[in-house]
Design a protein around this motif. Sequence first.
Motif, short mmCIF file in Angstrom:
data_model
loop_
_atom_site.label_atom_id
_atom_site.label_comp_id
_atom_site.label_asym_id
_atom_site.label_seq_id
_atom_site.Cartn_x
_atom_site.Cartn_y
_atom_site.Cartn_z
N ILE A 108 7.20 3.25 10.21
CA ILE A 108 6.52 1.97 10.01
C ILE A 108 6.32 1.71 8.51
CG2 ILE A 108 4.41 0.64 10.40
CD1 ILE A 108 4.11 2.05 13.08
N TYR A 109 5.95 2.79 7.78
CA TYR A 109 5.74 2.64 6.34
C TYR A 109 7.00 2.13 5.65
CZ TYR A 109 4.83 3.76 1.45
OH TYR A 109 4.67 3.66 0.09
N PHE A 110 8.13 2.78 5.88
CA PHE A 110 9.35 2.40 5.16
C PHE A 110 9.92 1.08 5.66
CE2 PHE A 110 9.24 6.74 3.63
CZ PHE A 110 9.73 6.59 2.34
N PHE A 111 9.72 0.77 6.94
CA PHE A 111 10.15 -0.54 7.46
C PHE A 111 9.37 -1.64 6.74
CE2 PHE A 111 10.26 -4.08 10.45
CZ PHE A 111 11.60 -4.10 10.81
N GLY A 112 8.03 -1.46 6.69
CA GLY A 112 7.19 -2.45 6.00
C GLY A 112 7.45 -2.48 4.51
N TYR A 113 7.63 -1.30 3.91
CA TYR A 113 7.85 -1.20 2.47
C TYR A 113 9.11 -1.95 2.05
CZ TYR A 113 8.23 1.10 -2.12
OH TYR A 113 8.31 1.38 -3.47
N THR A 114 10.18 -1.84 2.86
CA THR A 114 11.44 -2.53 2.54
C THR A 114 11.24 -4.04 2.49
OG1 THR A 114 12.70 -0.76 3.61
CG2 THR A 114 13.85 -2.83 3.22
N TYR A 115 10.52 -4.59 3.48
CA TYR A 115 10.31 -6.03 3.52
C TYR A 115 9.32 -6.49 2.44
CZ TYR A 115 13.01 -7.05 7.69
OH TYR A 115 14.04 -7.23 8.58
N GLY A 122 3.35 -0.16 -2.16
CA GLY A 122 3.20 1.03 -1.34
C GLY A 122 1.86 1.06 -0.62
N CYS A 123 0.80 0.61 -1.30
CA CYS A 123 -0.52 0.54 -0.65
C CYS A 123 -0.50 -0.42 0.53
CB CYS A 123 -1.58 0.10 -1.67
SG CYS A 123 -2.01 1.35 -2.88
N LEU A 124 0.13 -1.57 0.34
CA LEU A 124 0.23 -2.56 1.42
C LEU A 124 1.03 -2.01 2.60
CD1 LEU A 124 0.94 -5.79 -0.69
CD2 LEU A 124 -1.21 -5.14 0.43
N ALA A 125 2.11 -1.28 2.30
CA ALA A 125 2.93 -0.69 3.36
C ALA A 125 2.17 0.40 4.10
CB ALA A 125 4.22 -0.10 2.75
N GLU A 126 1.33 1.15 3.39
CA GLU A 126 0.54 2.22 4.02
C GLU A 126 -0.41 1.65 5.07
OE1 GLU A 126 -1.15 6.22 4.43
OE2 GLU A 126 0.78 5.33 3.92
N TRP A 127 -0.99 0.49 4.78
CA TRP A 127 -1.92 -0.12 5.74
C TRP A 127 -1.22 -0.63 6.99
CZ3 TRP A 127 -7.22 -0.40 5.84
CH2 TRP A 127 -7.88 0.12 4.73
N CYS A 128 0.10 -0.82 6.92
CA CYS A 128 0.84 -1.33 8.08
C CYS A 128 0.80 -0.36 9.27
CB CYS A 128 2.30 -1.60 7.70
SG CYS A 128 2.55 -2.98 6.58
N HIS A 129 0.84 0.96 8.99
CA HIS A 129 0.94 1.92 10.09
C HIS A 129 -0.41 2.43 10.58
CE1 HIS A 129 -0.14 5.60 7.91
NE2 HIS A 129 0.60 5.18 6.91
N LEU A 130 -1.50 2.17 9.84
CA LEU A 130 -2.80 2.74 10.19
C LEU A 130 -3.31 2.36 11.58
CD1 LEU A 130 -4.73 2.55 6.79
CD2 LEU A 130 -3.51 4.48 7.79
N PRO A 131 -3.14 1.11 12.05
CA PRO A 131 -3.62 0.80 13.39
C PRO A 131 -3.01 1.69 14.48
CG PRO A 131 -3.13 -1.23 12.20
CD PRO A 131 -2.62 -0.10 11.36
N VAL A 132 -1.79 2.18 14.25
CA VAL A 132 -1.12 3.02 15.24
C VAL A 132 -1.33 4.51 14.95
CG1 VAL A 132 1.11 3.61 16.28
CG2 VAL A 132 0.65 1.26 15.58
#
Length: 309
Positions: free
Chosen positions: A90-97, A119-129
């Motif tokens: 999820i991190y790298f998927f979000g980070y790419t976009y 990177g901080c924004l991408a890190e928050w993408c996976h936290l709910p899961v």
Amino acid sequence: NNEALAEAISAGLGGAFSSSTLYPIEIAKNRLQATQKAKPADGSEEGKLQVHKAPTLSSVAADLYKTEGLGGFYKGFQYSAMQSATEKSIYFFGYTYIIKGWKAAFGGEMSPMSGVLCGCLAEWCHLPVSLPIDAVTVRIQTGDGFQNPLRILRQLLRDGGVSGLYAGWTAYIVLCLKPAITYALFDSLKAYILARKRKEGKPSKALTALEAFVIGAIARGVATIAVFPYTRAKVIVKSRKVAEGEKPPGIAATVAQIIKEEGFLSLYQGCVPEVTRGVLSAALMLMAKEKIAIAVRRALRPAPVPLAA
């Protein structure tokens, strides 16, 4: 789309591989970080000496082996691998976009600070899961004997409701910097090495396994030391059992309690194994990801259209 998918698949597989490989260190260092000095039952000198004798990784590992045997070092490894794969993909998927969006909005090359922010924004993408999986995994790692993950999940929900699955989430206000610093530094060092290769007449689109391992280790080591006190506080909060209806302590309160009762240096209890495991984990993950990504991109590449006769 294919690039984001390739990054997600390769990072997920690389994360599961590194997590499974280093799991015995992971479980021992989490148990060490969760250990807090007990208060002496009396004011005797013997009691004070016992309290001030800090645990070590070797003593924690020896105790785990004595009570649970070799299997104790692998209990819950499948959940840790699942968490790592989910988190990294999820991190790298979000980070790419996020990177694509940043470049489209601001143009030009990204600065290191821009990379950290993305990177901080991408890190928050996976936290709910990933946070609920982490909550269950930490309880398994720091508990005694085998514990049923569904029973732990029900207990967390019963004791703290849905918010109990996200205990310690405020630590990620700081901890989101760890992967952000790691991957931003890795990308900067990678770009530097590839640019130098081009100048030397040895153009390449990917790092060698050794290059990826070394710069991945450097990047993770720097990031881990920078945020470690919050890492330890997070483990303590997640491993501590609270009475039904009782509100779990916050991260800031836990950090303050450690300093008050154990001293400032105790914030870094377990730092060496954390750095060791983190460095090896990031290095192995990034090394595997670089190689897996090449194969995934090749598989996702559209087949060439045959020329008409």
